[in-house]
Design an enzyme around this catalytic site. Structure first.
Site, PDB file in Angstrom:
ATOM      1  N   ASP A   1       0.833  -1.206   0.000  1.00  0.00           N
ATOM      2  CA  ASP A   1       0.000   0.000   0.000  1.00  0.00           C
ATOM      3  C   ASP A   1       0.871   1.261   0.000  1.00  0.00           C
ATOM      4  O   ASP A   1       1.953   1.276   0.592  1.00  0.00           O
ATOM      5  CB  ASP A   1      -0.912  -0.016   1.240  1.00  0.00           C
TER       6      ASP A   1
ATOM      7  N   ASN B   1       1.322   3.339  -2.994  1.00  0.00           N
ATOM      8  CA  ASN B   1       1.853   3.754  -4.307  1.00  0.00           C
ATOM      9  C   ASN B   1       1.303   5.114  -4.731  1.00  0.00           C
ATOM     10  O   ASN B   1       2.033   5.958  -5.264  1.00  0.00           O
ATOM     11  CB  ASN B   1       1.466   2.733  -5.379  1.00  0.00           C
ATOM     12  N   GLY B   2      -0.002   5.302  -4.511  1.00  0.00           N
ATOM     13  CA  GLY B   2      -0.647   6.543  -4.938  1.00  0.00           C
ATOM     14  C   GLY B   2      -0.075   7.747  -4.194  1.00  0.00           C
ATOM     15  O   GLY B   2       0.232   8.788  -4.801  1.00  0.00           O
TER      16      GLY B   2
ATOM     17  N   HIS C   1       2.642   3.006  -9.015  1.00  0.00           N
ATOM     18  CA  HIS C   1       2.526   1.554  -9.201  1.00  0.00           C
ATOM     19  C   HIS C   1       3.778   1.014  -9.906  1.00  0.00           C
ATOM     20  O   HIS C   1       4.295  -0.042  -9.545  1.00  0.00           O
ATOM     21  CB  HIS C   1       1.270   1.229 -10.014  1.00  0.00           C
TER      22      HIS C   1
ATOM     23  N   LEU D   1      10.788 -20.785  -4.495  1.00  0.00           N
ATOM     24  CA  LEU D   1       9.762 -19.989  -3.817  1.00  0.00           C
ATOM     25  C   LEU D   1       8.394 -20.162  -4.481  1.00  0.00           C
ATOM     26  O   LEU D   1       8.273 -20.085  -5.704  1.00  0.00           O
ATOM     27  CB  LEU D   1      10.167 -18.505  -3.874  1.00  0.00           C
TER      28      LEU D   1
ATOM     29  N   ARG E   1       1.984  -5.092   6.004  1.00  0.00           N
ATOM     30  CA  ARG E   1       1.222  -4.085   5.253  1.00  0.00           C
ATOM     31  C   ARG E   1       1.981  -2.776   5.338  1.00  0.00           C
ATOM     32  O   ARG E   1       2.276  -2.295   6.445  1.00  0.00           O
ATOM     33  CB  ARG E   1      -0.189  -3.917   5.817  1.00  0.00           C
TER      34      ARG E   1
HETATM   35  C1  FPP Z   1      -1.965   0.031  -3.408  1.00  0.00           C
HETATM   36  O1  FPP Z   1      -1.484   1.354  -3.327  1.00  0.00           O
HETATM   37  C2  FPP Z   1      -1.315  -0.680  -4.502  1.00  0.00           C
HETATM   38  C3  FPP Z   1      -1.949  -1.240  -5.563  1.00  0.00           C
HETATM   39  C4  FPP Z   1      -3.414  -1.190  -5.733  1.00  0.00           C
HETATM   40  C5  FPP Z   1      -1.194  -1.894  -6.666  1.00  0.00           C
HETATM   41  C6  FPP Z   1      -0.041  -2.775  -6.275  1.00  0.00           C
HETATM   42  C7  FPP Z   1       0.706  -3.113  -7.485  1.00  0.00           C
HETATM   43  C8  FPP Z   1       2.044  -3.081  -7.621  1.00  0.00           C
HETATM   44  C9  FPP Z   1       2.995  -2.761  -6.540  1.00  0.00           C
HETATM   45  C10 FPP Z   1       2.578  -3.370  -8.975  1.00  0.00           C
HETATM   46  C11 FPP Z   1       3.350  -4.587  -9.160  1.00  0.00           C
HETATM   47  C12 FPP Z   1       2.849  -5.862  -8.635  1.00  0.00           C
HETATM   48  C13 FPP Z   1       3.037  -7.089  -9.188  1.00  0.00           C
HETATM   49  C14 FPP Z   1       2.955  -8.267  -8.313  1.00  0.00           C
HETATM   50  C15 FPP Z   1       3.312  -7.317 -10.622  1.00  0.00           C
HETATM   51  P1  FPP Z   1      -2.514   2.560  -3.445  1.00  0.00           P
HETATM   52  O2  FPP Z   1      -2.658   2.896  -4.895  1.00  0.00           O
HETATM   53  O3  FPP Z   1      -3.795   2.195  -2.770  1.00  0.00           O
HETATM   54  O4  FPP Z   1      -1.777   3.686  -2.690  1.00  0.00           O
HETATM   55  P2  FPP Z   1      -2.430   4.873  -1.819  1.00  0.00           P
HETATM   56  O5  FPP Z   1      -3.032   4.233  -0.604  1.00  0.00           O
HETATM   57  O6  FPP Z   1      -1.268   5.736  -1.501  1.00  0.00           O
HETATM   58  O7  FPP Z   1      -3.440   5.544  -2.701  1.00  0.00           O
END
Ligand code: FPP
Length: 245
Positions: free
Chosen positions: A16, A18-19, A33, A127, A184
């Protein structure tokens, strides 16, 4: 029981933040992402090297479909790109890949990549990597209940023989050691409909770090946290000396 198992057998990760990582840099969420791929690679590498048996990553939840179409589209594109780019190396590392979730909701292109990656790595002994896509813990329990109901209706299973073991055999992570550590990132302290059944006894480690910033040192922190827990599974603590016997 004292903490004799110092390394988790099965780590689950909710990636969690990325955004927020992208917003802090004035970048589109898709950039966050994309930046999240580096810690994914790092975790796979470390788990492979240290002999962690299974790693399950929450890449896209059942609820994530509610995000704006352009973000969903860029995430799906990223999954395809990442698979195309990484599959050779994962195979070389003897990683066995599986995808869990409501597969039919994914694009035909992505489903084809998933099927190919699973088939290619199926016999690998390293793995066990599960990627959860279009996955929800409640969905998983409901689809298992449907299978159990079908088995009962067809006479393969008697209702009185439905126990935890028979039920869990139909869950997405059947056959794997139970998840014993959930990490997390991103500062929230919730399960958010991840592995509801499988996390029953997991140690929970919440990191404030945003996922793209998650480093080896952060993973080490989580492993150290796990190693320091006393895992009792409902029993009373055993005296330390007895636990050594
Ligand atoms: C949540 O952060 C993250 C996601 C919904 C996407 C996770 C995907 C990746 C890390 C890409 C690669 C993964 C694989 C296994 C190929 P958020 O967007 O909810 O972040 P925020 O809470 O800051 O908005």
């Amino acid at each position: 029981m004292a903490a004799l198992d110092l390394l988790p057998r099965h780590i689950a990760i909710t990636m969690d933040g990325n955004g927020r990582w992208a917003a802090a840099r004035g970048l589109p969420r898709s950039a966050g992402h994309k930046a999240g791929l580096a810690p994914v690679r790092m975790c796979i590498e470390v788990c492979s090297q240290r002999g962690v048996e299974a790693l399950t990553l929450f890449a896209f939840s059942s609820e994530n479909w509610r995000r704006p179409a352009d973000e969903v589209g860029s995430l799906m594109g990223l999954f395809i790109e990442a698979l195309d780019r990484e599959i050779d190396e994962l195979h070389q590392k003897s990683v066995r890949m599986r995808f869990i979730g409501e597969r039919r909701t994914l694009s035909v292109r992505l489903q084809a990549r998933i099927a190919a990656a699973e088939a290619r790595t199926a016999a690998n002994g390293g793995l066990k990597l599960q990627v959860a896509m279009s996955y929800g813990g409640r969905w998983d329990i409901v689809q298992a209940a449907q299978k159990v109901a079908r088995d009962c209706a067809s006479g393969r299973l008697r209702a009185e023989d439905v126990n935890e073991e028979a039920f869990a055999a139909h869950l997405s992570l059947a056959g794997l050691p139970e998840a014993d550590l959930l990490i997390r990132t991103g500062g929230e302290q919730r399960i958010s409909n991840f592995l509801l059944w499988d996390l029953a006894y997991a140690e929970l480690h919440f990191s404030p770090r945003l996922w793209p910033d998650f480093t080896l040192a952060d993973l080490e922190d989580a492993l150290a946290y796990f190693a320091g827990r006393e895992r009792r599974f409902g029993r009373v603590a055993a005296p330390r000396a007895a636990a050594k016997a």
